[in-house]
Design an enzyme around this catalytic site. Structure first.
Site, PDB file in Angstrom:
ATOM      1  N   GLY A 194       1.759  -1.912   4.675  1.00 18.60           N
ATOM      2  CA  GLY A 194       2.319  -3.061   5.360  1.00 18.60           C
ATOM      3  C   GLY A 194       1.370  -4.121   5.830  1.00 18.60           C
ATOM      4  O   GLY A 194       1.678  -4.830   6.787  1.00 18.60           O
ATOM      5  N   GLY A 195       0.196  -4.290   5.197  1.00 21.91           N
ATOM      6  CA  GLY A 195      -0.667  -5.422   5.514  1.00 21.91           C
ATOM      7  C   GLY A 195      -0.987  -5.538   6.991  1.00 21.91           C
ATOM      8  O   GLY A 195      -1.508  -4.621   7.619  1.00 21.91           O
ATOM      9  N   THR A 225       0.841  -1.178   0.000  1.00 18.07           N
ATOM     10  CA  THR A 225       0.000   0.000   0.000  1.00 18.07           C
ATOM     11  C   THR A 225       0.880   1.233   0.000  1.00 18.07           C
ATOM     12  O   THR A 225       2.073   1.138   0.248  1.00 18.07           O
ATOM     13  CB  THR A 225      -0.846  -0.018   1.314  1.00 18.07           C
ATOM     14  OG1 THR A 225      -1.629  -1.193   1.325  1.00 18.07           O
ATOM     15  CG2 THR A 225      -1.754   1.178   1.450  1.00 18.07           C
TER      16      THR A 225
END
Length: 529
Positions: free
Chosen positions: A425-426, A343
């Site tokens: 970063g999920g 992202t």
């Protein structure tokens, strides 16, 4: 001592310095924070193509002085043809991560630009969209220097991307990953950005550009059609919020994991930790993360089919109950199922106090990997997070929204400060938010210090599959030993690693002074004037 940049008339931060420069230029020309954010989002589409793009989704939080915080949801829904039977008929038990069948949801971020610019116009914004995409189009047509992260991720993911339709032609010059510093041009994408600038964001969904996009998608075998694009609309929704000591926190509602981000900080606030960087700080946030993720993974998905209302878990009594489950000395056994993704987060605050926290994503690095031949758009794979069986709120069905790790954050303080912050970063997004916010807001560290300081990650983030408690090696060895003794499965990483995300933040004080910070793990910049 790390210095935090300060300014008075406007501040931007983004994970690539050219995007930050694009946003700052808009502010200098009299644009507002919303317009500056669109300029940064467009620029990142070009200069950080492995992380984001107009083939993905986006989520906005916008604070205007004297008004309630506004959330704009630009989340693409599953295509009408995207059913479990489509995948099962091809012998698949899950949705693939790459390729045309991974490109199964509408790309919605451009619609979010449009909705945000409607609000901008209400606030007096006057810069045309053609100006806001100008820098991005220039970089696409004239070339930009490839970053080390683009080279590394192209190299690392090459086996799964090289044969995906359109990828090699756009991102593998001479059939190889581009070298750091080499020039890359994306002329088809530049032309598409110019069309959006000239004709408006609606053209992406219901105009000639939409027809070209649909033809490209059909050519590669994606289930997304012209009808799916035409049905899409961004919308304004109510953000989630929770009160903690001396501040009110805001984040995005489902289908994002914004609930988890708010829960972590609200749970930690209840622990009464008095000092930063010690065992109580890190262990407390990790254990709060576990409680929040257990709730997130059970209930968060398409809001229309969720079994429980997310607001229930932000009520004081429920937070008290969950905080009481945290063992102050021992780690809860882990892991739970992990979620990946990457992202870009960016923020802007202008001299009038309009504050923007925005996040835009194509999910995995390079998304589905599919690059549309005519329009140059790299399409997301967000819909690969759908399930094909069961009764989960993440079950694939036409028109459903996929689960998103994306969640922009914003805080309003009792002393008049406004803060926008976030990261890519999920799984790491809520955790990095908690590290940054607690260091700055609860323990008084400088804004840049709060971002630069060593970070941790429980579970998986983009590019990583392990679910250990990962620590950057700069942590005190005594703290690392204490975490291991408490039962945490610790893994030590390098001093500064992109695994920990690319964070940023801006704070405006009551007297109008602005502070900004960016992540040394990224290629970013914080810039003000």
């Amino acid at each position: 001592m790390l210095n935090t940049p300060r300014a008075r008339r406007g501040m931007v931060t983004a994970p690539h310095h050219l995007a930050a420069e694009a946003g700052l230029a808009v502010l200098r020309e009299g644009g507002n924070a919303i317009e500056a954010t669109v300029a940064m989002a467009a620029a990142l589409t070009v200069v950080y193509p492995h992380m984001t793009g107009i083939g993905g989704d986006g989520f906005w939080l916008i604070a205007v002085p004297g008004r309630d915080v506004i959330a704009i949801e630009a989340c693409g829904r599953a295509a009408a043809k995207a059913t479990p039977d489509l995948y099962k008929a091809q012998g698949l038990s899950s949705i693939p991560w790459r390729g045309p069948l991974a490109a199964n949801t509408v790309a919605a971020t451009v619609s979010g630009w449009g909705e945000a610019l409607k609000l901008s116009a209400e606030l007096g914004g006057q810069l045309p969209l053609s100006r806001l995409v100008q820098d991005a189009a220039w970089h696409a047509e004239n070339g930009f220097a490839v970053t080390q992260s683009q080279h590394d991720l192209t190299t690392g993911k090459l086996p799964e991307l090289k044969d995906v339709p359109g990828f090699a032609a756009r991102f593998l010059p001479n059939g190889k990953p581009p070298a750091e510093r080499s020039l890359m041009k994306l002329p088809a994408l530049g032309a598409t950005l110019k069309v959006i600038g000239a004709k408006g964001t609606e053209d992406f969904y219901r105009g000639d550009l939409a027809r070209r996009i649909a033809a490209d998608l059909a050519r590669i075998g994606s289930p997304v059609s012209a009808e799916d694009l035409a049905r899409h609309q961004a919308r304004r929704v109510a953000p989630l919020s929770v009160d903690i000591a001396r501040a009110k926190l805001f984040n995005f509602p489902p289908p994002t994991q914004g609930l988890a981000s708010l829960m972590i900080l609200a749970l930690f606030d209840r622990l009464g930790v008095r000092a930063a960087e010690g065992f109580d700080h890190i262990h407390g946030l990790v254990e709060a993360t576990k409680q929040a993720f257990i709730v997130r993974d059970r209930i968060v998905g398409d809001p229309d089919v969720m079994p429980e209302a997310p607001e229930k878990y932000l009520e004081a009594a429920k937070l008290d109950e969950l905080a009481a489950r945290i063992d102050r000395k021992k780690a809860l056994p882990w892991p739970q199922p992990a979620s990946g993704g990457d992202t870009t987060w960016m923020g802007a605050i202008d001299g009038n106090g309009v504050a923007v926290s925005f996040i835009q994503s194509i999910y995995f690095e390079f998304g589905s990997g599919c690059v549309l031949e005519e329009t140059g758009i790299n399409w997301q794979n967000r819909g690969s997070s759908f399930l094909l069986d069961g009764n989960s709120p993440r079950l694939l069905a036409p028109g459903c929204m996929p689960f998103h790790t994306l969640n922009p954050a914003l805080a309003r303080f009792a002393d008049g400060r406004v803060m926008v912050y976030g990261t890519m970063g999920g799984e790491g997004q809520p955790q990095t938010q908690s590290a940054l916010f607690t260091r700055y807001a609860m323990f008084g560290e400088g804004l840049q210090q709060a971002i630069t300081a060593p970070r941790w990650l429980l579970g998986k983030t983009w590019g990583e599959n392990s679910v250990t408690l990962k620590l950057e090696s700069r942590f005190d060895p005594a703290l690392v030993a204490a975490l291991k003794a408490a039962g945490h499965n610790v893994e030590i990483l390098e001093d500064f690693t992109g695994t920990m995300g690319h964070a940023g933040a801006i704070v405006q004080y009551a007297d109008g002074v602005l502070e900004g910070a960016t992540d040394p793990r990224s290629d970013g910049a914080a810039a003000g004037f």
